[in-house]
Design a protein around this motif. Sequence first.
Motif, short mmCIF file in Angstrom:
data_model
loop_
_atom_site.label_atom_id
_atom_site.label_comp_id
_atom_site.label_asym_id
_atom_site.label_seq_id
_atom_site.Cartn_x
_atom_site.Cartn_y
_atom_site.Cartn_z
N ALA A 159 0.82 -1.21 0.00
CA ALA A 159 0.00 0.00 0.00
C ALA A 159 0.85 1.26 0.00
O ALA A 159 0.60 2.21 -0.73
N ASP A 160 1.89 1.32 0.85
CA ASP A 160 2.72 2.51 0.94
C ASP A 160 3.60 2.68 -0.29
O ASP A 160 3.85 3.78 -0.75
N THR A 161 4.09 1.56 -0.82
CA THR A 161 4.98 1.63 -1.98
C THR A 161 4.26 2.23 -3.18
O THR A 161 4.83 3.02 -3.93
N LEU A 162 2.99 1.87 -3.37
CA LEU A 162 2.25 2.40 -4.50
C LEU A 162 2.17 3.91 -4.44
O LEU A 162 2.32 4.60 -5.45
N ASN A 163 1.94 4.45 -3.26
CA ASN A 163 1.88 5.90 -3.11
C ASN A 163 3.22 6.53 -3.41
O ASN A 163 3.31 7.59 -4.03
N ALA A 164 4.30 5.90 -2.96
CA ALA A 164 5.64 6.42 -3.21
C ALA A 164 5.96 6.41 -4.71
O ALA A 164 6.66 7.28 -5.22
N LEU A 165 5.43 5.39 -5.43
CA LEU A 165 5.71 5.27 -6.86
C LEU A 165 5.10 6.41 -7.65
O LEU A 165 5.54 6.70 -8.77
N SER A 166 4.09 7.07 -7.10
CA SER A 166 3.41 8.11 -7.85
C SER A 166 4.33 9.28 -8.18
O SER A 166 4.06 10.04 -9.12
N THR A 167 5.40 9.45 -7.43
CA THR A 167 6.35 10.52 -7.71
C THR A 167 7.68 9.99 -8.22
O THR A 167 8.64 10.75 -8.34
N ASN A 168 7.74 8.68 -8.52
CA ASN A 168 8.97 8.11 -9.04
C ASN A 168 9.07 8.39 -10.54
O ASN A 168 8.14 8.13 -11.29
N VAL A 169 10.21 8.92 -10.95
CA VAL A 169 10.38 9.34 -12.34
C VAL A 169 10.19 8.18 -13.31
O VAL A 169 9.43 8.26 -14.28
N TRP A 170 10.88 7.06 -13.03
CA TRP A 170 10.87 5.95 -13.99
C TRP A 170 9.51 5.27 -14.07
O TRP A 170 9.08 4.83 -15.15
N PHE A 171 8.79 5.19 -12.95
CA PHE A 171 7.46 4.60 -12.99
C PHE A 171 6.48 5.50 -13.75
O PHE A 171 5.62 5.02 -14.48
N ASN A 172 6.63 6.82 -13.59
CA ASN A 172 5.76 7.73 -14.34
C ASN A 172 6.03 7.63 -15.84
O ASN A 172 5.10 7.67 -16.65
N ILE A 173 7.30 7.49 -16.22
CA ILE A 173 7.63 7.31 -17.64
C ILE A 173 7.08 5.98 -18.14
O ILE A 173 6.54 5.89 -19.26
N ALA A 174 7.20 4.93 -17.31
CA ALA A 174 6.67 3.61 -17.70
C ALA A 174 5.15 3.69 -17.87
O ALA A 174 4.60 3.14 -18.85
N PHE A 175 4.46 4.36 -16.94
CA PHE A 175 3.01 4.52 -17.06
C PHE A 175 2.66 5.27 -18.35
O PHE A 175 1.67 4.94 -19.03
N PHE A 176 3.44 6.30 -18.66
CA PHE A 176 3.21 7.07 -19.89
C PHE A 176 3.28 6.15 -21.12
O PHE A 176 2.38 6.17 -21.97
N LEU A 177 4.31 5.33 -21.19
CA LEU A 177 4.48 4.44 -22.34
C LEU A 177 3.36 3.41 -22.43
O LEU A 177 2.84 3.11 -23.52
N ILE A 178 2.96 2.87 -21.27
CA ILE A 178 1.88 1.87 -21.25
C ILE A 178 0.58 2.47 -21.77
O ILE A 178 -0.12 1.87 -22.58
N LEU A 179 0.25 3.68 -21.29
CA LEU A 179 -1.00 4.31 -21.70
C LEU A 179 -0.97 4.70 -23.18
O LEU A 179 -2.02 4.65 -23.85
N VAL A 180 0.19 5.08 -23.69
CA VAL A 180 0.29 5.39 -25.11
C VAL A 180 0.02 4.13 -25.94
O VAL A 180 -0.69 4.18 -26.95
N ILE A 181 0.58 3.00 -25.51
CA ILE A 181 0.34 1.73 -26.21
C ILE A 181 -1.15 1.37 -26.16
O ILE A 181 -1.74 0.98 -27.17
N PHE A 182 -1.77 1.53 -24.98
CA PHE A 182 -3.21 1.27 -24.86
C PHE A 182 -4.00 2.18 -25.80
O PHE A 182 -4.96 1.74 -26.46
N ALA A 183 -3.64 3.46 -25.84
CA ALA A 183 -4.37 4.43 -26.66
C ALA A 183 -4.27 4.07 -28.15
O ALA A 183 -5.28 4.10 -28.88
N ILE A 184 -3.05 3.74 -28.61
CA ILE A 184 -2.86 3.38 -30.01
C ILE A 184 -3.66 2.13 -30.36
O ILE A 184 -4.23 2.01 -31.46
#
Length: 666
Positions: free
Chosen positions: A252-277
């Motif tokens: 639970a705590d790790t997920l909240n910490a990941l919200s400001t992690n640079v690499w996880f935000n970039i990974a989320f960006f790439l995943i959502l772009v793939i989903f969108a395409i």
Amino acid sequence: MKNIYIIFLTLLINISVSGQIFNPIQWSTKVEKISDSNYKLITQATIKEGWSLYSQDVPKAGPIPTTFTYDDNGGDLKIIGNTKEPKGKVKFTKLFSDEGMNIKSFANKAVFIQEITINKANQKIKTVNAFVEFIACTDEQCLPPKEIDLVFDISKAVLKKQNTTETTKSVNKEETKKDKRGLIAIFFIAFLSGFAALLTPCVFPMIPMTVSFFTKQSKNKAKGIKNAIIYGVSIIAIYVLLGTVVTWVFGADTLNALSTNVWFNIAFFLILVIFAISFLGAFEITLPSSWATKVDAKADKGGLIGIFFMALALAIVTFSCTGPIVGTLLVEAASKGGVAPIVGMLGFSSAIALPFALFAAFPGWLNSLPKSGGWLNTIKVVLGFLELALAFKFLSNADLVLQAHFLEREVFIAIWIAIFGALTLYLLGKIKLPHDSPEHHISVGRLCFGLVVGTFTLYMLPGLWGAPLNLISAFPPPQYYSESPYGVGYTKQNALIVGNKNTDPQLDKLVNLPEGAHIMPPHDIISFHDYDTGVAYAKKVGKPIMIDFTGHACVNCRKMEQNVWVQPKVLDILKNKVVLISLYVDDKRKLEEDEIVVSKLNPNKKLKYIGQKWSELQTIKYKANSQPFYVLMGHDEANLIAPASYTPDANEYFNWLEKGISNFKK
């Protein structure tokens, strides 16, 4: 006017004749340690019944005021501000003039507090010497002025442990309310997302097929309804299990910490772009066909187990449509931490499962369902555009944390204008995508939705020139994270930086910033980003302190700054009545070597970044780790009022500020 000195002489004679010596006020001292270099010198006056001690501030024609004089030990210690005194009581008296006057005085007991700072270079001071000059009076007579020496023993001072019990309870209560509101919002958004998933080409045709299967295979209507309900519950269980697994794997705590992690935000960006395409029609995301075959074989067994595997088969077969939506929900819920992924999957699956149970109970409703067609693909494409827009929010988070200024506000808004502009053209039939059906006209509903999206696109255009865009304030970077924080063509910030004089008096006022202070465009709020520097300045100017625990990637922080802080009465307080200290918990700048310390929360970890330092301060001192988090405190660093969190109601936030400032003045 009576001559006060004659009164004193008369009293002296009377005392000598009577052989009595009056000593109605007894003085005592103690010291409280606030930090390694800050102390509170506390002087208590115990006043005999019937006698009064006067305030430090009295009318000109009145008695000698109570006055404290402290020895600065040759400059080794600094006296911070004036000596604080209790509230006291204002009484009318004619002791000092025929006309009489109102004078503030104290009875029974009075406590005076003086803050001092000892220079770090000289920590060997053991005592502080002072003296107090005062006068004691009854309703009919006064004693002559008297001086008493005071000695404050610094060596015996113990660090004061703040009583945070009530504060912690209040914070926990507010955090609980906030968490509940957040979870309800996640459930609602997830439910709507599930409803959107229902209206996709993969899921919608499954409704009549599945319901017909249950009604035909069941011996009676009641049995069919029962099986359909079990089927719906199984769908919910499968998706909730997925949310549980995500929460369990990451914590639970790790997920909240990941919200400001640079690499996880970039990974989320790439995943959502793939989903969108994928939703736009470039390709389909599917699970291995062997999975569906094996699950279908299990479903043939019948009974409760068979129904469960039918639900699992539905989840696998429809994954090409539901997968991107589920993935987006999990990414967004994961950034909230806690049980948010579980709640999100509960909301999503409830929307998916509900129609199966309802149509099984009322099969006649199936005739009212619209026929499958091109409109299903239209919904899928619209979802693709929305996912693409959301993806850039995660890329923006990474950029904000890094402070790379790659995706500044103007660039972000330009990208959103392009995305929603393209969506507008698509809805109006000007753009065709691979899986669209040939149409000679567009429906009225599609036209209306296209006009709404087009209006939204036009609304964003002024944002390129500095408009605040309050409707979407949570998504773009803040206004100060911009090429032109004050709007295109207005270089007010540049003038501040170089220190040029201008005809704008407000600008001239802001040019001379205190050391260590920063300007927050476009509201021109002066803010400190270092705790000690800000506290020292607040003591110097005699204002209360407001700690703003914030984050570069904090959505609700931006909402507060752009929607609440801009309100005139709130802005006036932030600019003129408090000293603002903004501490960014996701600041990835490295600490100086001599500032790197071992974490008090985790002895095996060192605090290497500025954000880690402020995050630990918030966690240890206030038992909270979410942002925004606001603290109003006095110069003794004790809370003036229970801290506040995200407060979108400007009036409520203003009242909180006013109450804290009022407590500071007491």
